[in-house]
Design a protein around this motif. Structure first.
Motif, PDB file in Angstrom:
ATOM      1  N   SER A   1       0.926  -1.261  -0.009  1.00 26.97           N
ATOM      2  CA  SER A   1      -0.110  -0.115  -0.057  1.00 26.97           C
ATOM      3  C   SER A   1       0.675   1.272  -0.148  1.00 26.97           C
ATOM      4  CB  SER A   1      -0.533   0.119   1.113  1.00 26.97           C
ATOM      5  OG  SER A   1      -0.177  -0.028   2.405  1.00 26.97           O
ATOM      6  N   GLY A   2       0.364   2.281   0.013  1.00 27.15           N
ATOM      7  CA  GLY A   2       0.985   3.485  -0.167  1.00 27.15           C
ATOM      8  C   GLY A   2       0.732   4.600   0.846  1.00 27.15           C
ATOM      9  N   VAL A   3       1.647   5.460   1.135  1.00 24.49           N
ATOM     10  CA  VAL A   3       1.379   6.472   2.040  1.00 24.49           C
ATOM     11  C   VAL A   3       2.008   7.995   1.788  1.00 24.49           C
ATOM     12  CG1 VAL A   3       2.030   7.301   4.392  1.00 24.49           C
ATOM     13  CG2 VAL A   3       1.136   5.112   4.035  1.00 24.49           C
ATOM     14  N   VAL A   4       1.187   8.912   1.662  1.00 21.90           N
ATOM     15  CA  VAL A   4       1.573  10.420   1.539  1.00 21.90           C
ATOM     16  C   VAL A   4       1.560  10.942   2.758  1.00 21.90           C
ATOM     17  CG1 VAL A   4       1.604  10.633  -0.813  1.00 21.90           C
ATOM     18  CG2 VAL A   4      -0.504  10.893   0.425  1.00 21.90           C
ATOM     19  N   TYR A   5       2.384  11.310   3.612  1.00 22.19           N
ATOM     20  CA  TYR A   5       2.454  11.983   5.089  1.00 22.19           C
ATOM     21  C   TYR A   5       3.110  13.113   4.918  1.00 22.19           C
ATOM     22  CZ  TYR A   5       3.389  12.490   9.862  1.00 22.19           C
ATOM     23  OH  TYR A   5       3.544  12.856  11.186  1.00 22.19           O
ATOM     24  N   GLY A   6       2.187  14.359   4.920  1.00 21.18           N
ATOM     25  CA  GLY A   6       2.566  15.801   4.941  1.00 21.18           C
ATOM     26  C   GLY A   6       2.497  16.423   6.094  1.00 21.18           C
ATOM     27  N   VAL A   7       3.152  17.537   6.274  1.00 25.93           N
ATOM     28  CA  VAL A   7       3.383  18.355   7.570  1.00 25.93           C
ATOM     29  C   VAL A   7       2.547  19.536   7.105  1.00 25.93           C
ATOM     30  CG1 VAL A   7       4.968  19.517   9.116  1.00 25.93           C
ATOM     31  CG2 VAL A   7       5.752  17.469   8.136  1.00 25.93           C
TER      32      VAL A   7
ATOM     33  N   GLU B   1     -13.685   7.952   1.374  1.00 23.43           N
ATOM     34  CA  GLU B   1     -14.817   8.017   2.510  1.00 23.43           C
ATOM     35  C   GLU B   1     -15.281   6.527   2.734  1.00 23.43           C
ATOM     36  OE1 GLU B   1     -18.074  11.110   2.364  1.00 23.43           O
ATOM     37  OE2 GLU B   1     -16.808  11.631   0.342  1.00 23.43           O
ATOM     38  N   ASN B   2     -14.110   5.830   2.936  1.00 24.26           N
ATOM     39  CA  ASN B   2     -14.260   4.360   3.287  1.00 24.26           C
ATOM     40  C   ASN B   2     -15.136   3.581   2.371  1.00 24.26           C
ATOM     41  OD1 ASN B   2     -12.470   4.492   5.752  1.00 24.26           O
ATOM     42  ND2 ASN B   2     -14.217   5.388   6.623  1.00 24.26           N
ATOM     43  N   LYS B   3     -15.236   4.127   0.933  1.00 26.99           N
ATOM     44  CA  LYS B   3     -16.069   3.284   0.071  1.00 26.99           C
ATOM     45  C   LYS B   3     -14.994   2.089  -0.291  1.00 26.99           C
ATOM     46  CE  LYS B   3     -19.203   6.578  -1.283  1.00 26.99           C
ATOM     47  NZ  LYS B   3     -18.926   7.982  -0.730  1.00 26.99           N
ATOM     48  N   GLU B   4     -15.526   0.992  -1.181  1.00 26.38           N
ATOM     49  CA  GLU B   4     -14.763   0.131  -1.570  1.00 26.38           C
ATOM     50  C   GLU B   4     -15.224  -0.097  -3.183  1.00 26.38           C
ATOM     51  OE1 GLU B   4     -13.404  -4.862  -0.962  1.00 26.38           O
ATOM     52  OE2 GLU B   4     -14.591  -3.655   0.759  1.00 26.38           O
TER      53      GLU B   4
ATOM     54  N   GLY C   1       1.015  16.022  11.207  1.00 22.16           N
ATOM     55  CA  GLY C   1       1.173  14.867  10.347  1.00 22.16           C
ATOM     56  C   GLY C   1      -0.023  14.463   9.649  1.00 22.16           C
ATOM     57  N   VAL C   2      -0.237  14.785   8.369  1.00 22.41           N
ATOM     58  CA  VAL C   2      -1.567  14.428   7.759  1.00 22.41           C
ATOM     59  C   VAL C   2      -1.012  13.127   6.907  1.00 22.41           C
ATOM     60  CG1 VAL C   2      -3.215  15.194   6.152  1.00 22.41           C
ATOM     61  CG2 VAL C   2      -1.900  16.886   7.651  1.00 22.41           C
ATOM     62  N   LEU C   3      -2.106  12.113   7.073  1.00 24.76           N
ATOM     63  CA  LEU C   3      -1.707  10.906   6.549  1.00 24.76           C
ATOM     64  C   LEU C   3      -2.580  10.248   5.607  1.00 24.76           C
ATOM     65  CD1 LEU C   3       0.087   8.174   6.652  1.00 24.76           C
ATOM     66  CD2 LEU C   3      -1.157   7.551   8.853  1.00 24.76           C
ATOM     67  N   GLY C   4      -2.355  10.517   4.343  1.00 23.49           N
ATOM     68  CA  GLY C   4      -3.261   9.907   3.282  1.00 23.49           C
ATOM     69  C   GLY C   4      -2.938   8.204   3.080  1.00 23.49           C
ATOM     70  N   ILE C   5      -3.630   7.377   3.184  1.00 21.16           N
ATOM     71  CA  ILE C   5      -3.350   5.863   2.683  1.00 21.16           C
ATOM     72  C   ILE C   5      -4.008   5.533   1.418  1.00 21.16           C
ATOM     73  CG2 ILE C   5      -3.323   3.590   3.552  1.00 21.16           C
ATOM     74  CD1 ILE C   5      -3.272   4.735   6.378  1.00 21.16           C
ATOM     75  N   CYS C   6      -3.126   4.963   0.420  1.00 25.09           N
ATOM     76  CA  CYS C   6      -3.844   4.332  -0.608  1.00 25.09           C
ATOM     77  C   CYS C   6      -3.430   2.904  -0.593  1.00 25.09           C
ATOM     78  CB  CYS C   6      -3.101   5.073  -1.980  1.00 25.09           C
ATOM     79  SG  CYS C   6      -3.179   6.848  -1.959  1.00 25.09           S
ATOM     80  N   ASN C   7      -4.551   2.142  -0.609  1.00 23.61           N
ATOM     81  CA  ASN C   7      -4.454   0.783  -0.379  1.00 23.61           C
ATOM     82  C   ASN C   7      -3.753  -0.181  -1.689  1.00 23.61           C
ATOM     83  OD1 ASN C   7      -5.322   0.821   2.376  1.00 23.61           O
ATOM     84  ND2 ASN C   7      -7.249   0.300   1.754  1.00 23.61           N
TER      85      ASN C   7
ATOM     86  N   GLY D   1      -8.259  -2.228  -5.699  1.00 22.07           N
ATOM     87  CA  GLY D   1      -8.907  -3.330  -5.341  1.00 22.07           C
ATOM     88  C   GLY D   1      -8.085  -4.158  -4.124  1.00 22.07           C
ATOM     89  N   ASN D   2      -8.027  -3.462  -2.977  1.00 19.62           N
ATOM     90  CA  ASN D   2      -7.388  -3.762  -1.932  1.00 19.62           C
ATOM     91  C   ASN D   2      -8.154  -3.427  -0.718  1.00 19.62           C
ATOM     92  OD1 ASN D   2      -5.595  -5.451  -0.531  1.00 19.62           O
ATOM     93  ND2 ASN D   2      -4.179  -3.662  -0.275  1.00 19.62           N
ATOM     94  N   GLY D   3      -9.436  -3.443  -0.848  1.00 21.51           N
ATOM     95  CA  GLY D   3     -10.247  -3.062   0.516  1.00 21.51           C
ATOM     96  C   GLY D   3     -10.755  -1.601   0.288  1.00 21.51           C
ATOM     97  N   ALA D   4     -11.598  -1.360   1.291  1.00 21.71           N
ATOM     98  CA  ALA D   4     -12.017   0.166   1.407  1.00 21.71           C
ATOM     99  C   ALA D   4     -11.085   1.266   1.373  1.00 21.71           C
ATOM    100  CB  ALA D   4     -12.915   0.082   2.638  1.00 21.71           C
ATOM    101  N   GLU D   5     -11.247   2.246   0.780  1.00 25.56           N
ATOM    102  CA  GLU D   5     -10.147   3.440   0.901  1.00 25.56           C
ATOM    103  C   GLU D   5     -10.625   4.675   1.655  1.00 25.56           C
ATOM    104  OE1 GLU D   5      -7.239   3.414  -0.845  1.00 25.56           O
ATOM    105  OE2 GLU D   5      -7.248   1.592  -1.921  1.00 25.56           O
ATOM    106  N   ARG D   6      -9.765   5.035   2.912  1.00 29.22           N
ATOM    107  CA  ARG D   6     -10.084   6.107   3.672  1.00 29.22           C
ATOM    108  C   ARG D   6     -10.210   7.299   2.678  1.00 29.22           C
ATOM    109  NH1 ARG D   6      -8.703   7.128   8.973  1.00 29.22           N
ATOM    110  NH2 ARG D   6      -9.757   9.293   9.738  1.00 29.22           N
ATOM    111  N   ILE D   7      -9.316   7.463   1.640  1.00 30.26           N
ATOM    112  CA  ILE D   7      -9.623   8.829   0.908  1.00 30.26           C
ATOM    113  C   ILE D   7     -10.892   9.011   0.082  1.00 30.26           C
ATOM    114  CG2 ILE D   7      -7.041   9.209   0.926  1.00 30.26           C
ATOM    115  CD1 ILE D   7      -7.081   8.087  -1.950  1.00 30.26           C
TER     116      ILE D   7
END
Length: 495
Positions: A268-274, A358-361, A302-308, A350-356
């Motif tokens: 998965s991927g993470v973008v973590y910004g200040v 709004e938790n939709k899959e 720290g603002v954390l965006g996750i891309c599954n 295709g790896n589960g619900a995505e927070r970015i």
């Protein structure tokens, strides 16, 4: 002249890694991790994930023993200790500082209903304006689960801790925590700059459960005689830094200032910004915590965006479509196709619900495929572009919150090994990408050097950080990247 070493631990759910850094040269002289195969995670029920904190301690000891031997280091040469750790876990100890139950770790989902109910009962405005997040599945909600389902255990709890707090306690015999740690557990009220009394009251938690708060960079405690004898360290060695794995990854990449981004792109991927001001996303599409250098005087969030669906999509493409060539050759193949993949667009979800989202899959989907004109090269490029576009979608949320993104720091690993991926990310975001050679345990050691005053600041601590490559946006190609991103977002908007 005797050497001066900084010791860093990185307590993950798969292993515990230790590194020894020469404080004067800034170079890592030894590193090791245990177990060599992934550490076990116990799942008594579906959705549960627990680990025995004693296992972390045992693996920390084994890692430490190996690096001290490999470096030929003496106990008295270790001048400070830093700790990075898996975030959002719950460790409960009694008055004798013994664990009362296995730790409920970050990927355990049993507490989701407890966080959702609190968010509904307390209200989105109160939670987001004070906690900057929904209570979600974080540490506070996990403690609420223990309170309701294991009342006898709950009654015996003296202090609650995060995994890094536990290792620090084992080293020193003293339980304490940090504002950054409390914020990742949803225990910190950013508006009032104190423990979140309203959430503690809602869940029925006594304030005494929270360990003493110490600054992230400071002499937090010292190695006690018992731990010194067990580990082969010198009693009195200061523990001077700790941070959760994502804030610590940012620290390891020297990301401290507003507008800077630390990114990882593995499975998965993470973008973590200040972010330099207190703000939040009204749709709660990102996680927000106190960054390692946050204070009452200087806001650093720290603002954390996750891309599954990141490396897992790229690996799927390789396994199912280009298995006859290497990843490097696959990247070259994708680069033969124009920016925008001649109209092929892939949504990489295709790896589960995505927070970015709004938790939709949404699942992964391919759009615009023409059987007469497109081939596997188009799929390779469209997959990597789709991954980048999902990163940029997360960064747009950060921009809406007031973040001016100018620079992206990343380790040269995983997806960042692909020139196609890197150039697309620079082209769409307009940010300069800097690639480094570092890891979490080395970062924790450098953090310890800052906390001990061996380094005057982060710039001195990371002056020797190996910058491997710099990718700047190609201004001539930026319109094509922007058009491809706009077309991708148009596709996404139809869901």
């Amino acid at each position: 002249m005797a050497s001066r070493y900084l010791l860093g631990f990185d307590v993950g759910s798969s292993s515990v890694k230790a590194s020894l850094v020469n404080a004067d040269s800034g170079k890592c002289v030894a590193t090791a991790f245990y177990p060599e195969k992934e550490a076990p995670i116990t799942a008594v029920k579906a959705g549960w994930a627990e680990q025995d904190p004693q296992m972390w301690w045992d693996n920390a000891k084994l890692s430490l023993k190996k690096i001290m031997a490999d470096a030929g280091a003496k106990a008295e040469e270790v001048k400070a200790i830093g700790i990075s750790y898996q975030m959002h876990g719950l460790v409960c100890v009694d008055k004798n500082l013994k664990t009362l139950r296995p730790a409920i770790i970050w990927c355990d989902s049993r507490a989701v209903p407890y966080g959702e109910k609190a968010f509904k009962d307390l209200g989105a405005e109160l939670c987001l304006s004070h906690l900057l997040n929904s209570p979600g599945n974080f540490t506070a909600a996990k403690l609420a689960w223990v309170k309701e389902n294991e009342p006898e255990t709950f009654e015996k709890i003296y202090k609650i801790m995060l995994p890094g707090d536990y290792i620090a306690m084992r080293l020193s015999g003293v339980p304490n925590t940090t504002v950054s740690g409390l914020s990742e557990g949803m225990f910190w009220d950013f508006k009032n700059n104190q423990v979140a009394d309203f959430l503690m009251k809602y869940y029925g938690f006594d304030a005494s459960l929270i360990a003493d708060i110490v600054p992230t960079f400071s002499v937090q405690s010292e190695v006690c005689a018992e731990a010194a004898a067990e580990l082969g360290l010198q009693a009195g060695t200061p523990i001077t830094y700790r941070g959760g794995d994502q804030p610590n990854n940012a620290l390891s990449l020297n990301v401290f200032n507003p507008g800077e981004i630390a990114s990882t792109a593995g499975t998965s991927g993470v973008v973590y910004g200040v972010l330099g001001e207190v703000n939040y996303d009204k749709k709660s599409r990102v996680n927000m915590f106190a960054h390692v250098n946050h204070s009452a005087e200087q806001t650093r969030l720290g603002v954390l965006g996750i891309c599954n669906g990141t490396g897992i999509l790229n690996a799927w493409i390789h396994r199912n479509i280009t298995a006859d060539i290497s990843y490097a050759e696959m990247n070259d193949l994708g680069a033969t196709v124009p920016i925008g993949s001649d109209g092929v667009r892939i949504l990489p979800f295709g790896n589960g619900a995505e927070r970015i989202l709004e938790n939709k899959e949404y699942g992964c989907s391919i759009h615009g495929l023409n059987f007469n004109t497109h081939n596997k090269a188009h799929l390779v490029r469209a997959a990597q572009e789709g991954i980048v576009f999902s990163f940029c979608y997360g960064m747009e949320i950060m921009k809406q919150m007031g973040m001016d993104i100018r620079k992206i720091h990343a380790g040269k690993a995983n997806m960042f090994l692909s020139p196609l991926f890197r150039n697309t990310l620079a082209g769409v975001s307009g940010a300069t990408i800097e690639l480094y050679d570092t890891d979490g345990s080395v970062g924790a050691a450098k953090g310890a050097g800052i906390g001990a005053g061996i380094y005057k600041d982060n710039n001195e601590a990371f002056a020797t950080l190996d910058k491997l490559e710099v990718i700047t946006p190609n201004e001539k190609e930026r319109p094509a990247y922007q058009a491809a991103y706009a077309a991708w977002k148009e596709t996404l908007s139809k869901y």
